[in-house]
Design a protein around this motif. Structure first.
Motif, PDB file in Angstrom:
ATOM      1  N   LYS A  80       0.833  -1.201   0.000  1.00 17.01           N
ATOM      2  CA  LYS A  80       0.000   0.000   0.000  1.00 17.01           C
ATOM      3  C   LYS A  80       0.872   1.257   0.000  1.00 17.01           C
ATOM      4  CE  LYS A  80      -2.030  -1.060   3.919  1.00 17.01           C
ATOM      5  NZ  LYS A  80      -2.844  -0.996   5.141  1.00 17.01           N
ATOM      6  N   PHE A  81       2.139   1.102   0.285  1.00 14.30           N
ATOM      7  CA  PHE A  81       3.061   2.236   0.269  1.00 14.30           C
ATOM      8  C   PHE A  81       3.920   2.235  -0.996  1.00 14.30           C
ATOM      9  CE2 PHE A  81       2.247   1.146   4.708  1.00 14.30           C
ATOM     10  CZ  PHE A  81       1.729   2.354   5.148  1.00 14.30           C
ATOM     11  N   ASP A 433      10.349  11.529  -7.106  1.00 14.70           N
ATOM     12  CA  ASP A 433       9.634  10.517  -6.338  1.00 14.70           C
ATOM     13  C   ASP A 433       8.281  10.259  -6.987  1.00 14.70           C
ATOM     14  OD1 ASP A 433       8.432   8.874  -4.578  1.00 14.70           O
ATOM     15  OD2 ASP A 433       8.843  10.083  -2.801  1.00 14.70           O
ATOM     16  N   TYR A 435       6.143   8.194  -6.185  1.00  9.17           N
ATOM     17  CA  TYR A 435       5.096   7.745  -5.276  1.00  9.17           C
ATOM     18  C   TYR A 435       4.229   8.914  -4.814  1.00  9.17           C
ATOM     19  CZ  TYR A 435       2.841   6.005  -1.071  1.00  9.17           C
ATOM     20  OH  TYR A 435       1.908   5.682  -0.125  1.00  9.17           O
ATOM     21  N   ARG A 436       4.871  10.000  -4.441  1.00  6.25           N
ATOM     22  CA  ARG A 436       4.151  11.098  -3.810  1.00  6.25           C
ATOM     23  C   ARG A 436       3.182  11.766  -4.779  1.00  6.25           C
ATOM     24  NH1 ARG A 436       7.879  14.247  -1.155  1.00  6.25           N
ATOM     25  NH2 ARG A 436       6.323  15.830  -0.830  1.00  6.25           N
ATOM     26  N   GLU A 437       1.987  12.063  -4.279  1.00  2.45           N
ATOM     27  CA  GLU A 437       0.993  12.761  -5.080  1.00  2.45           C
ATOM     28  C   GLU A 437       0.482  13.985  -4.330  1.00  2.45           C
ATOM     29  OE1 GLU A 437      -1.865   9.682  -5.986  1.00  2.45           O
ATOM     30  OE2 GLU A 437      -0.986   9.439  -7.972  1.00  2.45           O
ATOM     31  N   ASN A 438       1.306  14.495  -3.432  1.00  5.75           N
ATOM     32  CA  ASN A 438       0.878  15.616  -2.595  1.00  5.75           C
ATOM     33  C   ASN A 438       0.409  16.808  -3.430  1.00  5.75           C
ATOM     34  OD1 ASN A 438       2.707  13.834  -1.241  1.00  5.75           O
ATOM     35  ND2 ASN A 438       2.755  15.260   0.459  1.00  5.75           N
ATOM     36  N   PHE A 441      -2.956  16.199  -5.330  1.00  7.59           N
ATOM     37  CA  PHE A 441      -4.141  16.339  -4.469  1.00  7.59           C
ATOM     38  C   PHE A 441      -4.479  17.811  -4.278  1.00  7.59           C
ATOM     39  CE2 PHE A 441      -3.278  11.954  -2.892  1.00  7.59           C
ATOM     40  CZ  PHE A 441      -4.530  11.446  -3.158  1.00  7.59           C
TER      41      PHE A 441
ATOM     42  N   PRO B  43       5.515  12.148   2.025  1.00 10.78           N
ATOM     43  CA  PRO B  43       4.835  11.799   0.775  1.00 10.78           C
ATOM     44  C   PRO B  43       3.505  11.095   1.052  1.00 10.78           C
ATOM     45  CG  PRO B  43       7.114  11.055   0.745  1.00 10.78           C
ATOM     46  CD  PRO B  43       6.803  11.441   2.151  1.00 10.78           C
ATOM     47  N   LEU B  44       2.538  11.429   0.249  1.00 10.73           N
ATOM     48  CA  LEU B  44       1.195  10.853   0.394  1.00 10.73           C
ATOM     49  C   LEU B  44       0.727  10.369  -0.970  1.00 10.73           C
ATOM     50  CD1 LEU B  44      -1.564  10.632   2.097  1.00 10.73           C
ATOM     51  CD2 LEU B  44      -2.136  12.777   0.995  1.00 10.73           C
ATOM     52  N   ARG B  72       6.282   7.475   4.711  1.00  9.25           N
ATOM     53  CA  ARG B  72       5.267   7.509   3.666  1.00  9.25           C
ATOM     54  C   ARG B  72       3.886   7.421   4.286  1.00  9.25           C
ATOM     55  NH1 ARG B  72       6.963   4.464  -1.848  1.00  9.25           N
ATOM     56  NH2 ARG B  72       8.941   5.517  -2.066  1.00  9.25           N
ATOM     57  N   MET B  73       2.932   8.007   3.612  1.00 13.31           N
ATOM     58  CA  MET B  73       1.538   7.833   4.017  1.00 13.31           C
ATOM     59  C   MET B  73       0.754   7.359   2.808  1.00 13.31           C
ATOM     60  SD  MET B  73       0.384  10.824   6.615  1.00 13.31           S
ATOM     61  CE  MET B  73       0.508  12.133   5.454  1.00 13.31           C
ATOM     62  N   SER B  74      -0.181   6.500   3.081  1.00 14.69           N
ATOM     63  CA  SER B  74      -1.040   6.027   2.009  1.00 14.69           C
ATOM     64  C   SER B  74      -2.451   5.928   2.546  1.00 14.69           C
ATOM     65  CB  SER B  74      -0.524   4.682   1.518  1.00 14.69           C
ATOM     66  OG  SER B  74      -1.451   3.667   1.685  1.00 14.69           O
ATOM     67  N   SER B 120      -2.844   5.108   6.334  1.00 13.01           N
ATOM     68  CA  SER B 120      -1.739   4.350   6.931  1.00 13.01           C
ATOM     69  C   SER B 120      -0.470   5.190   6.911  1.00 13.01           C
ATOM     70  CB  SER B 120      -1.493   3.059   6.150  1.00 13.01           C
ATOM     71  OG  SER B 120      -2.668   2.287   6.122  1.00 13.01           O
ATOM     72  N   ILE B 121       0.225   5.171   8.005  1.00 14.05           N
ATOM     73  CA  ILE B 121       1.461   5.951   8.142  1.00 14.05           C
ATOM     74  C   ILE B 121       2.597   4.974   8.395  1.00 14.05           C
ATOM     75  CG2 ILE B 121       2.616   7.749   9.476  1.00 14.05           C
ATOM     76  CD1 ILE B 121      -0.296   8.584  10.356  1.00 14.05           C
ATOM     77  N   PHE B 122       3.559   4.965   7.510  1.00 14.13           N
ATOM     78  CA  PHE B 122       4.665   4.015   7.582  1.00 14.13           C
ATOM     79  C   PHE B 122       5.932   4.813   7.855  1.00 14.13           C
ATOM     80  CE2 PHE B 122       7.085   0.590   4.924  1.00 14.13           C
ATOM     81  CZ  PHE B 122       7.646   0.103   6.094  1.00 14.13           C
TER      82      PHE B 122
END
Lengths: 460, 267
Positions: A80-81, A433, A435-438, A441, B43-44, B72-74, B120-122
């Protein structure tokens, strides 16, 4: 029952022989890895965590790769990360080689930074050059094989790929430091290029507008109003002017009217009309030079570079009476160049030769080349960061491990290189990165969310 | 029966609105002297993703040098559930003007739905996780209201409370050293949103004039019309959102004509 006294269960000579044989085998069948010890920068008590670490040493060491058919571990998995690579590696290193060639250096380090020095440590890193990967030692097995001839000769390092946060990497091995170039939280600073002074030339003529006097600054403007000046008589040049607005106490009014072209050939003072912009009440008049020449136009011949604020503009004095000096202001474009010069006073008393125009120097320092991994500091914010990459073509300085935000306009100076440039734009990078979608959003939410006051969580 | 195509993207908008709450959280690290030496914007991302896309984007270089970058946050949507407690009349409609086309729209009252979210916060450090969690929890008492423009064509902004239901933490630090410590905080939320049905063009348009002819008998074929009542908004160009009144006119007639709406005259 005691051991048989007629046999040696491992004399020091036998033990040394086995150790030598193992060392030799490791040198033949092993690969060279870089052992990178972790140094504690800040250890938190109570929660028992090392909050900040640095890796600024490296030791070349031969190691036998205990994996015969690839990495062990769960491999590449989707979580999920995002994508997580759970590769694991088992390395065998010589106990003697570590104790003789690495441990003494670690023992010389600060006791607060290195708390165990005489053996490989969990938390240290191993750079595996075949896969160009950084592995973290999870566990050091020191009893396998188990006391052959009464002694243990190797350490088995059970490693897993490193989880990177904001640890400082300055091992002086570029190959290692650069694998983390685009990892972690990156900020791209767009800097002004090296500054060059702009140049301009003036044109003089008689019958030009001397100055514009703002008799009433008006109010209620929502956009810049249009300034119209009645045309010059035949043979003359029409004057043009622009209004500069300002807002005080939520009321927008005209601050000043500047001449784009002071015109020529006017015999009587023209009428100035201010229209549009949503406001009312503004009124202005002007005076003209009838029999003497003034500066009616200033043309930018070279816009220069590296301007962040409007520089001064000066003219040489007129040669004949009444010798009234001209004055003007420069306009700076978003690109940091001088886009135009507007006249605020055309002066009087110029003869045949136009005055020389001198524009102030570019305010940026714009010198030097930043070094990889050096610390840079913002002059106003005091924020520090480490250089990841410096692109001289685009003037983009990529930094990481920043201690705060950088402000546009401040000078950012390299601690080792001494390079100093002025920041044009400071932006968190979204390219590195995936992954990040800050930011995404924020952009999408701006279209649908109605924060009457403000987003209490902050706007990205 | 259910063939009218429409897609307001309400659930997607709710996901975006939820995500934007947490996209600007920082954590700070300090050096040995207690000065901040690193600020990380956490990062989210929305967790579920197409696998091949995630692999291509996040692992374009197959020799990924590290396992993952942290923190990371998801978050992800975990449930869609009807909320009977917010039920409204099913036949009730309301009208609105499409700001883009200025046309009158008619839509049935929305259906209340609760969207479950899991954030979720990792983190690598418990201190990092605590920094993040402490920046989130005080805003939810236990809910935080978001005003979302759910249906763009009718400009329908609704308050959507986001309720924090629970906070769970997982800190697997025990066991042998072959497994790494996993530190994950999980926050469960419920967003109380509304789902709108199709938005129809109101064929009548905006009613700007009402004319009522009154007859003395129900058989209008034989009974003459006697009185005409006319009502128009005042001012005549008033819009539904304006504060306006009505101008009423009574006319006394005594004829057998009828009003033709198409010709807009008596015939």
């Amino acid at each position: 029952m005691a051991l048989n006294p007629f046999f040696l269960q491992g004399s020091s000579g036998e033990q040394n022989l086995v150790q030598e044989l193992i060392n030799e085998q490791l040198k033949i069948y092993g690969i060279e890895v870089l052992y990178i010890p972790r140094k504690f920068v800040r250890q938190q008590t109570i929660l028992e965590e090392v909050q900040s670490s640095k890796f600024d040493d490296n030791f070349l060491l031969e190691a036998y790769v205990n994996n015969y058919d690839g990495y062990s571990g769960a491999g590449d998995i989707m979580t999920k990360f995002g994508v997580s690579v759970r590769d694991e590696l088992s390395l065998v290193v010589s106990r003697e080689r570590f104790e003789d060639f690495i441990a003494p250096f670690l023992e010389d380090e600060d006791d607060n930074e290195i708390i165990v020095a005489d053996r490989p440590r969990e938390g240290d890193l191993v750079y595996f050059p075949l896969g160009k990967r950084l592995f973290e030692v999870k566990f050091v097995e020191h009893e396998k094989p188990f006391y052959q001839l009464g002694k243990n000769y190797v350490y088995e390092l059970q490693c897993e790929l490193f989880e990177y946060e904001d640890e400082v990497f300055d091992t002086s091995i570029d190959e290692v430091d650069e694998v983390l170039d685009d990892k972690g939280y990156i900020i791209d600073l767009t800097l002004f290029s090296s500054g060059t002074r702009a140049t301009a030339s003036a044109s003089i003529g008689s019958g030009c507008i001397r100055t514009i006097t703002l008799n009433n600054d008006g109010s209620g403007y929502t956009s810049t109003p249009t300034v119209s000046i009645t045309a010059a008589p035949a043979g003359g040049t029409n004057a043009q002017a622009v209004a500069i607005t300002t807002t005080r106490n939520n009321i927008t009014s005209i601050e000043e009217i500047r001449l784009v072209n002071a015109g020529t050939g006017y015999t009587v003072a023209p009428t100035i009309t201010i229209t549009g912009g949503g406001g009312t009440g503004a009124a202005a008049t002007c005076g003209i030079n009838t029999n003497v020449k003034g500066v009616f136009k200033v043309a930018v011949t070279d816009g220069g570079a590296g301007y962040s604020t409007a520089p001064s503009v000066s003219f040489t004095l007129p040669g004949i009476s009444p010798q009234l000096p001209a004055s003007a202001v420069a306009n700076v474009s978003a690109a940091g160049t001088i886009s135009s010069i507007h006249i605020t006073d055309s002066g009087a008393g110029f003869f045949a030769t136009p005055p020389t125009v001198t524009i102030g120097a570019a305010s940026t320092t714009g010198i030097g080349t930043y070094w990889f991994n050096e610390v840079v500091t913002g002059s106003r914010s005091g924020a520090t960061a480490r250089v990841k990459r410096w692109d001289t073509d685009t003037n983009i300085l990529r930094v990481g491990i920043a201690s705060g935000g950088f402000y546009p306009g401040e000078i950012i100076t390299g601690a080792k290189s001494g390079a100093a440039y002025q920041i044009k734009v400071s932006a968190a990078n979204t390219v590195t990165d995936k992954y990040r979608e800050n930011e995404e959003f924020e952009v999408q939410a701006d279209r649908i969310l109605d924060f009457t006051e403000s987003n209490p969580f902050g706007t990205y | 029966m259910l063939g009218t195509y429409y897609y307001h993207e309400i659930i997607r908008k709710t996901i975006i609105a939820f995500g934007t709450l947490f996209n600007d959280l920082d954590i700070h690290h300090k050096d040995g002297s207690g000065n901040t030496n690193s600020v990380i914007k956490v990062p989210l991302a929305y967790g579920p993703a197409q696998k091949f896309l995630a692999r291509l984007e996040q692992q374009a270089n197959l020799d990924k040098p590290v396992q993952i970058t942290l923190p990371r946050m998801s978050f992800e949507m975990t449930s869609i559930e009807y909320d009977a407690s917010r039920k409204t009349g099913i036949t009730q409609t309301f009208r609105a003007v499409d700001e883009n086309t200025s046309k009158m729209k008619k839509v049935f009252m929305p259906v209340p739905y609760n969207i479950g979210f899991e954030l979720s916060i990792f983190c690598k450090l418990n201190d990092d996780a605590l920094q993040i969690v402490e920046q989130i929890l005080p805003y939810f008492q236990p809910s935080f209201n978001l005003t979302i423009d759910l249906v763009d064509s009718i400009g329908e902004k609704r308050d959507v409370p986001v309720v924090l239901n629970s906070v769970a933490m997982q800190d697997d630090y025990e066991g042998d050293f072959s497994t790494r410590r996993a530190l994950i905080y999980t926050l469960q939320f419920t967003a109380k949103t509304y789902l709108f049905g199709p938005v129809a063009d109101n064929p009548e348009g905006l009613i700007r004039k009402v004319i009522v002819d009154m007859h003395a008998d129900t058989n209008t074929a034989t009974a003459k019309r006697e009185v005409r009542y006319t009502a128009v908004p005042d001012p005549i160009d008033a819009e539904p959102g304006d504060d306006f009144g009505f101008t009423e006119t009574w006319e006394y007639l005594d004829d057998s004509k009828e009003y033709s709406p198409t010709r807009q005259s008596d015939i």
